[in-house]
Design a protein around this motif. Structure first.
Motif, short mmCIF file in Angstrom:
data_model
loop_
_atom_site.label_atom_id
_atom_site.label_comp_id
_atom_site.label_asym_id
_atom_site.label_seq_id
_atom_site.Cartn_x
_atom_site.Cartn_y
_atom_site.Cartn_z
N SER A 21 0.71 -1.34 -0.08
CA SER A 21 0.01 -0.05 0.00
C SER A 21 0.88 1.33 -0.02
O SER A 21 0.49 2.18 -0.74
CB SER A 21 -1.11 -0.05 1.24
N TRP A 26 -1.66 7.78 -2.22
CA TRP A 26 -2.32 7.84 -1.04
C TRP A 26 -3.47 9.25 -1.03
O TRP A 26 -4.52 9.03 -0.70
CB TRP A 26 -1.76 8.05 0.07
N GLY A 32 2.41 6.74 -0.43
CA GLY A 32 2.55 6.51 0.81
C GLY A 32 3.90 6.55 1.41
O GLY A 32 4.32 6.79 2.56
N ALA A 91 -3.28 4.12 9.32
CA ALA A 91 -4.01 4.39 8.27
C ALA A 91 -5.21 5.56 8.77
O ALA A 91 -5.31 6.54 7.95
CB ALA A 91 -4.78 3.29 7.48
N VAL A 118 -4.63 4.18 -0.05
CA VAL A 118 -5.50 4.01 1.29
C VAL A 118 -6.54 3.03 1.55
O VAL A 118 -6.60 2.30 2.57
CB VAL A 118 -6.20 5.48 1.74
#
Length: 177
Positions: A21, A26, A32, A91, A118
């Protein structure tokens, strides 16, 4: 056994999604891995400065993946749940701090707003919690005490109390005034 295997498979998929992720967008196309972990905890909040790879959001997700792998090896439901809570917690914390920096969050299909990184993080956290719920965990060990071996009878107490050894204790009330 099937539940542990299925929970372990879910945990592996979720750990891979959590580590993947930060390499996805993001917010507003920013990945991220560009957000520093310390920005989540300082008063300055999220800035435009880029982060080193292991000082970015990858770090807590990597720790969560290691926790998930340890949970699979140890067949530990609490450890798997902890990994899910770490992923979801970071998160959510990132979303709060990003919302403060941008005066709100938006979702857009043109690359602006919240990105799929996200979504991967939230999906991975939820999947880790589901894996913890699916896993059966370790079997509980029931300890049994082996029966005592017959041996010699215990010796009589040389001082059994007042009176003789064959008298009941406490002695019956006496008729004397």
């Amino acid at each position: 056994m099937f539940r542990n295997a299925f929970g372990s498979l879910l945990g592996l998929i979720a750990a891979a999604a959590a580590v993947w992720s930060p390499f996805r967008a993001w917010y507003d196309g920013r990945h991220g891995r560009d957000y520093r972990v310390q920005e989540l905890f300082t008063t300055a909040g999220i800035t435009d400065h880029d982060a080193a790879l292991f000082a970015s959001l990858l770090l807590p997700f990597l720790v969560a993946a290691v926790l998930a792998l340890a949970a699979i090896v140890l067949r530990s439901r609490p450890l798997m749940a902890l990994a899910g809570i770490v992923v979801l917690g970071f998160a959510v914390l990132w979303m709060v701090r990003q919302g403060q920096a941008a005066d709100g969050l938006s979702v857009g299909g043109d690359g602006e707003g919240l990105g799929d990184g996200v979504a991967n993080a939230f999906g991975a956290g939820a999947l880790l919690l589901i894996a913890a719920a699916v896993m059966r965990g370790r079997p509980r060990r029931v300890r049994t005490v082996p029966p005592a071996e017959p041996g010699p009878a215990p010796a009589a107490d040389p001082h059994p109390g007042p009176g003789r050894a064959d008298e009941p204790w406490p002695p019956p009330p006496s008729d004397r005034p």
